[in-house]
Design a protein around this motif. Structure first.
Motif, PDB file in Angstrom:
ATOM      1  N   HIS A 167       0.853  -1.184   0.000  1.00 28.35           N
ATOM      2  CA  HIS A 167       0.000   0.000   0.000  1.00 28.35           C
ATOM      3  C   HIS A 167       0.892   1.237   0.000  1.00 28.35           C
ATOM      4  CE1 HIS A 167      -3.913  -1.993   1.116  1.00 28.35           C
ATOM      5  NE2 HIS A 167      -3.047  -2.948   1.432  1.00 28.35           N
ATOM      6  N   ALA A 168       0.401   2.316  -0.603  1.00 27.60           N
ATOM      7  CA  ALA A 168       1.131   3.581  -0.578  1.00 27.60           C
ATOM      8  C   ALA A 168       0.141   4.724  -0.728  1.00 27.60           C
ATOM      9  CB  ALA A 168       2.177   3.643  -1.690  1.00 27.60           C
ATOM     10  N   TYR A 169       0.497   5.850  -0.144  1.00 28.76           N
ATOM     11  CA  TYR A 169      -0.379   7.017  -0.125  1.00 28.76           C
ATOM     12  C   TYR A 169       0.378   8.246  -0.616  1.00 28.76           C
ATOM     13  CZ  TYR A 169      -3.296   4.203   3.047  1.00 28.76           C
ATOM     14  OH  TYR A 169      -4.064   3.211   3.602  1.00 28.76           O
ATOM     15  N   SER A 172      11.567  -3.137   2.437  1.00 32.85           N
ATOM     16  CA  SER A 172      10.562  -2.105   2.703  1.00 32.85           C
ATOM     17  C   SER A 172      10.936  -1.372   3.988  1.00 32.85           C
ATOM     18  CB  SER A 172       9.164  -2.725   2.814  1.00 32.85           C
ATOM     19  OG  SER A 172       9.200  -3.983   3.442  1.00 32.85           O
ATOM     20  N   GLY A 173      11.031  -0.052   3.876  1.00 36.76           N
ATOM     21  CA  GLY A 173      11.449   0.767   5.011  1.00 36.76           C
ATOM     22  C   GLY A 173      12.887   1.221   4.935  1.00 36.76           C
ATOM     23  N   HIS A 221      -5.155   7.169  -1.378  1.00 38.36           N
ATOM     24  CA  HIS A 221      -4.709   5.777  -1.224  1.00 38.36           C
ATOM     25  C   HIS A 221      -4.410   5.223  -2.620  1.00 38.36           C
ATOM     26  CE1 HIS A 221      -5.607   1.629   0.838  1.00 38.36           C
ATOM     27  NE2 HIS A 221      -4.371   1.731   0.398  1.00 38.36           N
ATOM     28  N   ALA A 248       6.828   6.145   0.739  1.00 35.61           N
ATOM     29  CA  ALA A 248       6.757   5.290   1.929  1.00 35.61           C
ATOM     30  C   ALA A 248       5.855   4.081   1.665  1.00 35.61           C
ATOM     31  CB  ALA A 248       6.224   6.097   3.104  1.00 35.61           C
ATOM     32  N   PRO A 249       6.410   2.854   1.748  1.00 38.61           N
ATOM     33  CA  PRO A 249       5.604   1.671   1.487  1.00 38.61           C
ATOM     34  C   PRO A 249       4.986   1.111   2.770  1.00 38.61           C
ATOM     35  CG  PRO A 249       7.903   1.038   1.654  1.00 38.61           C
ATOM     36  CD  PRO A 249       7.832   2.524   1.942  1.00 38.61           C
ATOM     37  N   GLN A 250       3.785   0.576   2.641  1.00 39.23           N
ATOM     38  CA  GLN A 250       3.187  -0.217   3.705  1.00 39.23           C
ATOM     39  C   GLN A 250       2.949  -1.607   3.125  1.00 39.23           C
ATOM     40  OE1 GLN A 250      -0.253   1.652   5.425  1.00 39.23           O
ATOM     41  NE2 GLN A 250       0.738   3.643   5.632  1.00 39.23           N
ATOM     42  N   GLY A 251       3.435  -2.623   3.799  1.00 34.86           N
ATOM     43  CA  GLY A 251       3.397  -3.975   3.254  1.00 34.86           C
ATOM     44  C   GLY A 251       4.794  -4.564   3.312  1.00 34.86           C
ATOM     45  N   ASN A 252       5.011  -5.598   2.546  1.00 37.21           N
ATOM     46  CA  ASN A 252       6.296  -6.294   2.614  1.00 37.21           C
ATOM     47  C   ASN A 252       6.938  -6.373   1.233  1.00 37.21           C
ATOM     48  OD1 ASN A 252       8.301  -7.708   4.116  1.00 37.21           O
ATOM     49  ND2 ASN A 252       7.579  -9.616   3.222  1.00 37.21           N
TER      50      ASN A 252
END
Length: 237
Positions: A14-16, A71-72, A21, A58-62
């Motif tokens: 996910h990314a914003y 990620s991160g 979204h 900025a990523p959300q997830g793996n």
């Protein structure tokens, strides 16, 4: 490549942008040496997927690369792990020469990679003829080739190439397609974000189609060509 572990694996990404979204649970994977095309209309999240993998959004997830979670991580750390990125904006240093731009792409001066500067120049007579010319005076196609070649100087194991043929003349589109095919033959895996089906289907082992921030189809180019419903709903304007 059957049974091989993915070189790049993206799970529930996910990314914003602000409150928007953009990516809504993207899943994809690329095997070692595989060419994967990411297709879709403008605005569905293809470039954001590339930026989220590279840590520029900025990523959300793996996201894992060669078995390591990335990620991160900061973008420069991801690049040093062997993940190359060619952005859509052809980000060259205009006041530096072609040769100096290529030197900047080298990640490790003590270790030779698949290609050296002369290899890059030999691939493109246009760049070789202008090796000591300021990169800012190059044509759009030459800048695109220089951007790709500079990324290759870092000896990546996988390259994400975002919209490499956007705005280029047909003859140059063919040359860029040939370059990407040459990269693949050298064993470098590729995630190709592209709108031109002719290029994508010529060199891809598999295709993903994005729509509304998610993957709506995946398959081989041959299977994809038989899915007129997918092309009509998610690709045709």
């Amino acid at each position: 490549m059957t049974g091989a572990e993915p070189m790049l694996k993206v799970e529930n990404l996910h990314a914003y942008y602000g409150k928007s979204h953009v990516l809504q649970g993207v899943d994809l994977e690329i095997l070692p040496g595989e060419v994967v095309a990411l297709l879709g209309r403008n605005g569905v999240g293809r470039s954001t997927t590339a930026k989220a993998i590279m840590g520029e959004v900025a990523p959300q997830g793996n996201v894992t690369f060669k078995g390591q979670r990335i990620s991160g991580l900061e973008s420069h750390r991801i690049a040093h792990l062997g993940l190359g990125y060619v952005p859509e904006n052809r980000d060259i240093f205009p006041m530096m020469t072609v040769r100096e731009n290529l030197v900047l792409g080298i990640k490790n001066m003590r270790r030779s990679g698949r290609w050296n500067i002369e290899d890059m120049l030999d691939m493109f007579p246009n760049l070789k003829a202008r090796a000591d010319t300021a990169a800012g005076v190059l044509s759009g196609g030459e800048k695109q080739m220089l951007t790709i070649c500079r990324t290759l100087m870092g000896n990546p194991d996988l390259v994400i190439i975002d919209e490499p043929t956007e705005g280029l003349a047909p003859k140059i589109v063919q040359q860029v397609g040939d370059l990407i095919a040459t990269i693949a033959k050298a064993g470098v895996a590729i995630l190709l974000v592209e709108q031109k089906l002719s290029i994508a289907l010529r060199i891809a082992d598999r295709v993903y189609v994005m729509g509304h921030g998610n993957i709506v189809y995946s398959g081989t180019p041959k299977d994809f060509l038989g899915r007129e419903d997918v092309r009509r709903e998610w690709l045709e304007v």
